[in-house]
Design a protein around this motif. Structure first.
Motif, PDB file in Angstrom:
ATOM      1  N   ALA A  33      11.436   3.873   3.706  1.00 46.77           N
ATOM      2  CA  ALA A  33      11.501   2.967   4.858  1.00 46.77           C
ATOM      3  C   ALA A  33      11.471   3.740   6.172  1.00 46.77           C
ATOM      4  O   ALA A  33      10.855   3.301   7.147  1.00 46.77           O
TER       5      ALA A  33
ATOM      6  N   HIS B 199       9.868   6.311   6.738  1.00 49.25           N
ATOM      7  CA  HIS B 199       8.486   6.755   6.946  1.00 49.25           C
ATOM      8  C   HIS B 199       7.501   5.583   6.937  1.00 49.25           C
ATOM      9  O   HIS B 199       6.283   5.793   6.816  1.00 49.25           O
ATOM     10  N   GLY B 200       8.034   4.348   7.021  1.00 52.94           N
ATOM     11  CA  GLY B 200       7.168   3.176   7.069  1.00 52.94           C
ATOM     12  C   GLY B 200       6.646   2.725   5.725  1.00 52.94           C
ATOM     13  O   GLY B 200       5.759   1.871   5.653  1.00 52.94           O
ATOM     14  N   ASP B 201       7.173   3.300   4.640  1.00 53.60           N
ATOM     15  CA  ASP B 201       6.735   2.920   3.294  1.00 53.60           C
ATOM     16  C   ASP B 201       7.841   2.095   2.620  1.00 53.60           C
ATOM     17  O   ASP B 201       8.863   2.639   2.197  1.00 53.60           O
ATOM     18  N   PHE B 202       7.645   0.790   2.525  1.00 53.06           N
ATOM     19  CA  PHE B 202       8.640  -0.099   1.916  1.00 53.06           C
ATOM     20  C   PHE B 202       8.295  -0.439   0.463  1.00 53.06           C
ATOM     21  O   PHE B 202       8.857  -1.360  -0.102  1.00 53.06           O
TER      22      PHE B 202
ATOM     23  N   PRO C 119       0.606  -2.751  -0.130  1.00 55.44           N
ATOM     24  CA  PRO C 119       1.747  -2.094   0.518  1.00 55.44           C
ATOM     25  C   PRO C 119       2.552  -3.076   1.358  1.00 55.44           C
ATOM     26  O   PRO C 119       1.984  -3.841   2.155  1.00 55.44           O
TER      27      PRO C 119
ATOM     28  N   GLY D  41       4.642  -2.532   3.814  1.00 48.91           N
ATOM     29  CA  GLY D  41       4.650  -2.235   5.244  1.00 48.91           C
ATOM     30  C   GLY D  41       3.502  -2.912   5.983  1.00 48.91           C
ATOM     31  O   GLY D  41       3.695  -3.548   7.021  1.00 48.91           O
TER      32      GLY D  41
ATOM     33  N   ALA E 166       3.856  -6.071   8.535  1.00 52.53           N
ATOM     34  CA  ALA E 166       3.402  -5.842   9.912  1.00 52.53           C
ATOM     35  C   ALA E 166       2.421  -6.916  10.345  1.00 52.53           C
ATOM     36  O   ALA E 166       2.441  -7.366  11.501  1.00 52.53           O
TER      37      ALA E 166
ATOM     38  N   ALA F 190      12.490  -5.389   2.891  1.00 52.74           N
ATOM     39  CA  ALA F 190      11.877  -4.939   4.147  1.00 52.74           C
ATOM     40  C   ALA F 190      12.193  -5.908   5.284  1.00 52.74           C
ATOM     41  O   ALA F 190      12.564  -5.484   6.388  1.00 52.74           O
TER      42      ALA F 190
ATOM     43  N   ILE G   2      14.397  -5.153   8.635  1.00 54.17           N
ATOM     44  CA  ILE G   2      13.814  -5.343   9.970  1.00 54.17           C
ATOM     45  C   ILE G   2      14.671  -6.306  10.797  1.00 54.17           C
ATOM     46  O   ILE G   2      14.866  -6.099  11.997  1.00 54.17           O
TER      47      ILE G   2
END
Length: 319
Positions: A72, A74-77, A86, A88, A92, A284, A288
């Protein structure tokens, strides 16, 4: 001042770390086995065991949390269990759509509610105060989905000038979604503004009764100058935290409104993920949401410090 900033940032990071642990534990404590749900009830034990190993579910909980929080950061959920995309990128995309509603809502709700709250406070117990207070109390009493339904009846059925539902998917462009933003934003803004109006009105009344405001008036200053230079900065201090909490509330409140209008935002993704038990997406979105809450409260504290010189001194405190 620097000590205060460091203390608040450290406190915010600690809150986020604790929130991430609670989110992970809550999702892991949900009943049922994810591998069995993905493969179906007819899956063989060997297939379930192989998928559990592939998803890392056979590892200890603390080790899975470490992998998840490291990804998380590193933006990898992880990967969605439903779409196999993915998480992320998917989150997004939906989050960007919800940002359109959030920007319009915050812009109109915060600006309008502050103006109405100040007017109600300055004209206390007169007809502008009674009118604004009555409307704000109605806004506080009515849920957002009722407000959304009334707006649909008014502007999509009676006077069809705005779309009642969104027919585009999450990959729609800003131009395609823009006509459908106004009714969801208005539904959220009406409910959100009601709380800010009440707090702004109370703060203005308290500040205008202060001795330093009376002194400013005795010096012959105009009402406009007394309000803008002496009363308003102090009146905004408690209102800032209400604004921050309401902005953070948008993350949850938008879920209901987006489903009313079939809007492809983060709230609609959250509900569908809960229904489909898509745990990586749920984790995720929950994380957030926690980040939004913490950032909004941190911004409110920093705004309070900017408005109140006492808080920038060594002995200053924010309650």
């Amino acid at each position: 001042m620097l000590t205060f900033l460091v203390r608040r940032v450290v406190s915010a990071l600690g809150t986020l770390l604790l929130s991430s642990v609670l989110v992970f534990l809550a999702v892991q404590a949900l009943p049922g086995d994810v591998a069995t749900q993905v493969l179906g009830r007819d899956a063989t034990p060997d297939a379930v065991a192989a998928l559990r190993k592939q998803m890392g579910l056979d590892q200890p909980g603390w080790e899975r949390y470490g992998h998840w929080i490291n990804g998380a950061l590193h933006g990898d959920f992880g990967t969605s269990l439903v779409t196999t995309k993915p998480v992320g990128g998917e989150v997004a995309q939906y989050l960007g759509n919800s940002a359109l509603i959030a920007v319009v809502t915050i812009l109109f709700a915060v600006t309008g509610s502050l103006v109405l709250g100040i007017v109600a406070g300055l004209y206390r117990d007169r007809w502008p105060d009674h009118l604004i207070s009555t409307v704000s109390l109605i806004g506080m009493s009515v849920p957002e989905f009722v407000v959304a339904t009334v707006l649909v009846l008014a502007f999509s059925v009676t006077v069809p000038v705005l779309p009642a539902v969104v027919l585009y998917g999450p990959g729609a462009s800003t131009g395609q979604l823009l006509p459908a933003v106004w009714l969801p934003a208005a539904s959220l803004a009406i409910v959100m503004a009601a709380y800010i109006v009440r707090m702004a009105r109370t703060s203005v009344i308290d500040v205008m009764a202060g001795e330093y405001v009376t002194t400013a008036r005795l010096k012959g200053l105009s009402t406009w100058r007394v309000v803008t230079r002496h009363a308003l900065p102090s009146a905004l201090l408690p209102t800032l935290h209400v604004i921050a909490l309401n902005v953070a509330w948008l993350v949850g409140g938008v879920a209901v409104v987006e489903n009313v209008f079939n809007y492809p935002g983060i709230g609609k993704l959250m509900l569908s993920s809960v229904q489909n038990r898509d745990l990586p997406v749920i984790q995720a979105i929950a994380l957030i949401s926690a980040v939004v809450y913490v950032v909004c409260n941190l911004a409110a504290d920093l705004g309070s410090m900017a408005l109140n010189p006492k808080l920038r001194t060594r002995g200053g405190r924010i309650r």
